[in-house]
Design a protein around this motif. Sequence first.
Motif, PDB file in Angstrom:
ATOM      1  N   GLN A 106       0.849  -1.178   0.000  1.00  0.00           N
ATOM      2  CA  GLN A 106       0.000   0.000   0.000  1.00  0.00           C
ATOM      3  C   GLN A 106       0.886   1.229   0.000  1.00  0.00           C
ATOM      4  N   MET A 107       0.716   2.087  -0.993  1.00  0.00           N
ATOM      5  CA  MET A 107       1.547   3.269  -1.153  1.00  0.00           C
ATOM      6  C   MET A 107       0.667   4.505  -1.042  1.00  0.00           C
ATOM      7  N   ASN A 108       0.895   5.292  -0.008  1.00  0.00           N
ATOM      8  CA  ASN A 108       0.157   6.520   0.223  1.00  0.00           C
ATOM      9  C   ASN A 108       1.083   7.720   0.117  1.00  0.00           C
ATOM     10  N   SER A 109       0.488   8.895  -0.048  1.00  0.00           N
ATOM     11  CA  SER A 109       1.252  10.147  -0.128  1.00  0.00           C
ATOM     12  C   SER A 109       2.395  10.038  -1.123  1.00  0.00           C
ATOM     13  N   LEU A 110       2.082   9.533  -2.297  1.00  0.00           N
ATOM     14  CA  LEU A 110       3.113   9.298  -3.299  1.00  0.00           C
ATOM     15  C   LEU A 110       3.766  10.593  -3.759  1.00  0.00           C
ATOM     16  N   LYS A 111       5.056  10.502  -4.035  1.00  0.00           N
ATOM     17  CA  LYS A 111       5.860  11.625  -4.472  1.00  0.00           C
ATOM     18  C   LYS A 111       6.440  11.332  -5.847  1.00  0.00           C
ATOM     19  N   PRO A 112       6.777  12.363  -6.620  1.00  0.00           N
ATOM     20  CA  PRO A 112       7.382  12.122  -7.940  1.00  0.00           C
ATOM     21  C   PRO A 112       8.620  11.233  -7.873  1.00  0.00           C
ATOM     22  N   GLU A 113       9.392  11.323  -6.810  1.00  0.00           N
ATOM     23  CA  GLU A 113      10.580  10.497  -6.678  1.00  0.00           C
ATOM     24  C   GLU A 113      10.274   9.021  -6.449  1.00  0.00           C
ATOM     25  N   ASP A 114       9.005   8.684  -6.226  1.00  0.00           N
ATOM     26  CA  ASP A 114       8.599   7.285  -6.130  1.00  0.00           C
ATOM     27  C   ASP A 114       8.414   6.651  -7.501  1.00  0.00           C
ATOM     28  N   THR A 115       8.467   7.445  -8.556  1.00  0.00           N
ATOM     29  CA  THR A 115       8.290   6.931  -9.908  1.00  0.00           C
ATOM     30  C   THR A 115       9.364   5.901 -10.233  1.00  0.00           C
ATOM     31  N   ALA A 116       8.938   4.705 -10.617  1.00  0.00           N
ATOM     32  CA  ALA A 116       9.860   3.618 -10.900  1.00  0.00           C
ATOM     33  C   ALA A 116       9.066   2.406 -11.349  1.00  0.00           C
ATOM     34  N   VAL A 117       9.784   1.404 -11.819  1.00  0.00           N
ATOM     35  CA  VAL A 117       9.197   0.087 -12.009  1.00  0.00           C
ATOM     36  C   VAL A 117       9.354  -0.666 -10.697  1.00  0.00           C
ATOM     37  N   TYR A 118       8.260  -1.184 -10.191  1.00  0.00           N
ATOM     38  CA  TYR A 118       8.268  -1.893  -8.918  1.00  0.00           C
ATOM     39  C   TYR A 118       8.232  -3.400  -9.169  1.00  0.00           C
ATOM     40  N   TYR A 119       9.138  -4.112  -8.516  1.00  0.00           N
ATOM     41  CA  TYR A 119       9.282  -5.547  -8.692  1.00  0.00           C
ATOM     42  C   TYR A 119       8.989  -6.294  -7.401  1.00  0.00           C
ATOM     43  N   CYS A 120       8.176  -7.305  -7.494  1.00  0.00           N
ATOM     44  CA  CYS A 120       7.978  -8.225  -6.386  1.00  0.00           C
ATOM     45  C   CYS A 120       9.125  -9.223  -6.371  1.00  0.00           C
ATOM     46  N   ALA A 121       9.545  -9.628  -5.189  1.00  0.00           N
ATOM     47  CA  ALA A 121      10.630 -10.591  -5.060  1.00  0.00           C
ATOM     48  C   ALA A 121      10.343 -11.571  -3.934  1.00  0.00           C
ATOM     49  N   ALA A 122      10.842 -12.780  -4.099  1.00  0.00           N
ATOM     50  CA  ALA A 122      10.731 -13.811  -3.079  1.00  0.00           C
ATOM     51  C   ALA A 122      12.097 -14.412  -2.836  1.00  0.00           C
ATOM     52  N   ASP A 123      12.485 -14.488  -1.581  1.00  0.00           N
ATOM     53  CA  ASP A 123      13.750 -15.089  -1.172  1.00  0.00           C
ATOM     54  C   ASP A 123      13.404 -16.357  -0.405  1.00  0.00           C
ATOM     55  N   CYS A 124      13.626 -17.503  -1.035  1.00  0.00           N
ATOM     56  CA  CYS A 124      13.107 -18.761  -0.513  1.00  0.00           C
ATOM     57  C   CYS A 124      14.232 -19.710  -0.117  1.00  0.00           C
ATOM     58  N   PRO A 125      14.161 -20.278   1.081  1.00  0.00           N
ATOM     59  CA  PRO A 125      15.181 -21.233   1.507  1.00  0.00           C
ATOM     60  C   PRO A 125      15.062 -22.545   0.754  1.00  0.00           C
ATOM     61  N   ARG A 126      16.168 -23.277   0.688  1.00  0.00           N
ATOM     62  CA  ARG A 126      16.187 -24.603   0.103  1.00  0.00           C
ATOM     63  C   ARG A 126      16.728 -25.600   1.110  1.00  0.00           C
ATOM     64  N   ARG A 127      16.481 -26.846   0.854  1.00  0.00           N
ATOM     65  CA  ARG A 127      16.865 -27.893   1.794  1.00  0.00           C
ATOM     66  C   ARG A 127      18.372 -28.063   1.879  1.00  0.00           C
ATOM     67  N   GLY A 128      18.834 -28.583   3.011  1.00  0.00           N
ATOM     68  CA  GLY A 128      20.237 -28.891   3.198  1.00  0.00           C
ATOM     69  C   GLY A 128      21.108 -27.652   3.216  1.00  0.00           C
ATOM     70  N   ILE A 129      22.246 -27.751   2.538  1.00  0.00           N
ATOM     71  CA  ILE A 129      23.209 -26.657   2.511  1.00  0.00           C
ATOM     72  C   ILE A 129      23.053 -25.770   1.285  1.00  0.00           C
ATOM     73  N   LEU A 130      22.049 -26.027   0.463  1.00  0.00           N
ATOM     74  CA  LEU A 130      21.844 -25.223  -0.729  1.00  0.00           C
ATOM     75  C   LEU A 130      21.482 -23.793  -0.345  1.00  0.00           C
ATOM     76  N   PRO A 131      21.982 -22.814  -1.082  1.00  0.00           N
ATOM     77  CA  PRO A 131      21.637 -21.422  -0.782  1.00  0.00           C
ATOM     78  C   PRO A 131      20.197 -21.120  -1.148  1.00  0.00           C
ATOM     79  N   ALA A 132      19.687 -20.046  -0.607  1.00  0.00           N
ATOM     80  CA  ALA A 132      18.324 -19.637  -0.900  1.00  0.00           C
ATOM     81  C   ALA A 132      18.178 -19.251  -2.367  1.00  0.00           C
ATOM     82  N   GLU A 133      16.973 -19.412  -2.879  1.00  0.00           N
ATOM     83  CA  GLU A 133      16.648 -18.999  -4.240  1.00  0.00           C
ATOM     84  C   GLU A 133      15.944 -17.654  -4.234  1.00  0.00           C
TER      85      GLU A 133
END
Length: 121
Positions: free
Chosen positions: A81-108
């Motif tokens: 939720q984005m309120n009181s938006l300013k011109p400097e907020d102009t951008a492409v917004y990306y969703c991201a997920a940082d997900c753990p993996r089993r064992g010693i594998l690094p997160a994806e």
Amino acid sequence: QVQLQESGGGSVQAGGSLKLSCTPSRSIVDMCEMGWHRQAPGKERELVSTINRDGTTNYVESVKDRFTISQDNSKNTVYLQMNSLKPEDTAVYYCAADCPRRGILPAEKFWGQGTQVTVSS
């Protein structure tokens, strides 16, 4: 492979509001750290906000008290939720997920395709 579908971007005048949504292709919101990043033309991508599995949130200083990240595990959806938006907020917004993996594998790390937010003065 997890795909993230974003929606809710658009054009608003300064002071307006928008609500972004991110729905992953699989039920991962309750297992991953979710977040939003943004990138303006000619600038580096920056972290905007994250929400941990336990609901803990954080924000970049420039959006504190204006943006709110939340998640609905039953809907497998993350919101910004984005309120009181300013011109400097102009951008492409990306969703991201940082997900753990089993064992010693690094997160994806998974990224959405991005949604444009434009704020006019």
